[in-house]
Design an enzyme around this catalytic site. Structure first.
Site: not given
Length: 414
Positions: A214, A261, A322, A351, A378
């Site tokens: 994290n 967030h 992803h 992304e 990706e």
């Protein structure tokens, strides 16, 4: 034939001690000259950084590169982890502008002075510290950052939860016939760590590594362009203009949004935006969110199940897809499409979009890390189109910032 092979081998040996591309050196230096008289803004900094890396590649010989990759960088990683573990970065940051003697570091960390000196020598040679005199070192911006847990956490997390899988990649691929991994719980990580758990499940059962991860993700997103900024995505004209009135109307659902967030940032930057802001994540994550009143709401939800919020203005996924192979992504996306209101709801995917040429090393490195840990990837623009089309969406526009970073893929139901 033997003579010819010997000649061929000798020619390759000669290449190994020549600069990588010395012809380009004058051109690269010329490209830097205009910036001598310019203020270095973020765009200029990134451009100069790209040229500087190309210049190093052009000047370094293959032999030097091999030695750097085989000796200097692997041992640097180990030295950084030791320095984090014994507190060297923390002690160095306490006197950020004064040189610190090795003798002092050895005493406060309770390390062997000879060991301390050897570690500091290599950390300095690799640019982590600055050597001002024999056995006397100054902190750098990098070493100061590594005194913070959100930057140090990436090293310890990767050491415990990734490195074994990385170093066993050749063995794994030999066992699969060099097939691209596409099973979320049967990839390189499971092979190396002898588990059937998905990486996220494995980490969730190891609180220390989970906390380090994290922290690492917090550092990854630090200072990167945000789609909510006014020079990135037209929030007012593309998102807020048609929000349904009423106290229960939902503006944004952040699916897999962790501690919220992103939506907290959205509310700070667009405080008058109408509609509810809802963060969804697994129950064990939501339970860790402080129970404080505010604009952002939190809801326990597994994105592999039916989406409970129907007809929101936008459903938002940040660095979710992803983490999963295509089959799992289609399941996630179909639950979202089933909840969307045709002609009103949007899907926003925040992304990376891998360019077809000259992809940045941060993206390619992350791509292989995702492959190793989660059999994930990706994606290029063509791969995003294919995945989203398969799930019943069409891409309206891909928004990208001039300074790079992640893109915002704006979608609607097909």
């Amino acid at each position: 034939m033997a003579v010819k092979l010997d000649e061929f081998s000798s020619s390759l040996d000669a290449v190994a001690i020549q600069a990588g591309d010395v012809v380009t050196v004058p051109h690269l230096i010329t490209d830097m000259l205009p910036y001598l008289d310019l203020p270095i803004n973020e765009h200029h900094r990134l451009h100069l950084l790209r040229i500087a890396r190309l210049l190093v590649q052009a000047l370094e010989t293959p032999r030097e590169t091999v030695i750097r990759l085989c000796w200097a960088e692997p041992t640097l990683y180990g030295a950084i982890i030791v320095a984090i573990d014994c507190g060297i970065f923390s002690y160095m940051s306490q006197t950020p502008n004064e040189p610190v003697p090795v003798e002092y570091l050895a005493r406060v960390t309770e390390m062997d002075p000879i060991l301390t000196s050897r570690l500091m020598k290599h950390l300095s040679a690799m640019g982590i510290f600055q050597e001002s005199a024999p056995d006397l070192y100054l902190a750098t911006n990098l070493s100061k950052a590594l005194a913070l847990s959100k930057y140090a956490g990436g090293f310890t997390c990767m050491a415990e939860g990734a490195m074994k899988a990385i170093y066993r990649l050749p063995e794994y691929f030999r066992s699969t016939g060099y097939r691209n991994p596409d099973e979320a719980t049967a990839g390189p990580f499971q092979f190396a760590y002898e588990t059937s758990q998905h990486w996220f499940q494995w980490v969730s059962e190891r609180p220390a590594i989970c906390q380090q991860f994290n922290h690492h993700m917090s550092a990854y997103h630090q200072g990167r362009p945000s789609w909510m900024d006014r020079d990135f995505y037209p929030v007012e004209n593309a998102l807020l203009n048609l929000v349904k009135p009423g106290p229960n109307a939902v503006l944004l659902v952040d699916i897999g949004g962790g501690f919220g967030h992103d939506l907290q940032e959205f509310h700070q930057k667009h405080p008058s935006a109408p509609g509810r802001l809802i963060v969804q994540d697994k129950a064990d994550v939501i339970q860790q969110v402080p129970n404080e009143p505010g604009k952002v709401e939190f809801m326990a939800h597994d994105f592999f199940t039916e989406q409970p919020i129907k007809g929101a203005r936008a459903y938002y996924l940040h660095s979710v897809l992803h983490d999963w192979p295509d089959a799992e992504c289609r399941r996630i996306l179909r639950h979202i499409s089933d909840a969307m209101a045709p002609g009103y709801s949007k899907l926003l995917i925040n992304e990376n979009v891998v360019p077809d040429q000259k992809a940045d090393w941060q993206i390619t490195g992350l791509d292989l890390m995702l492959m190793t840990l989660a059999s994930a990837r990706e994606r290029r623009e063509s791969e995003w189109h294919q995945l989203l089309t398969d799930a019943g969406f069409m891409i309206v526009h891909i928004w990208s910032h001039i300074n790079g970073g992640e893109s915002l893929i704006e979608c609607q139901l097909a």
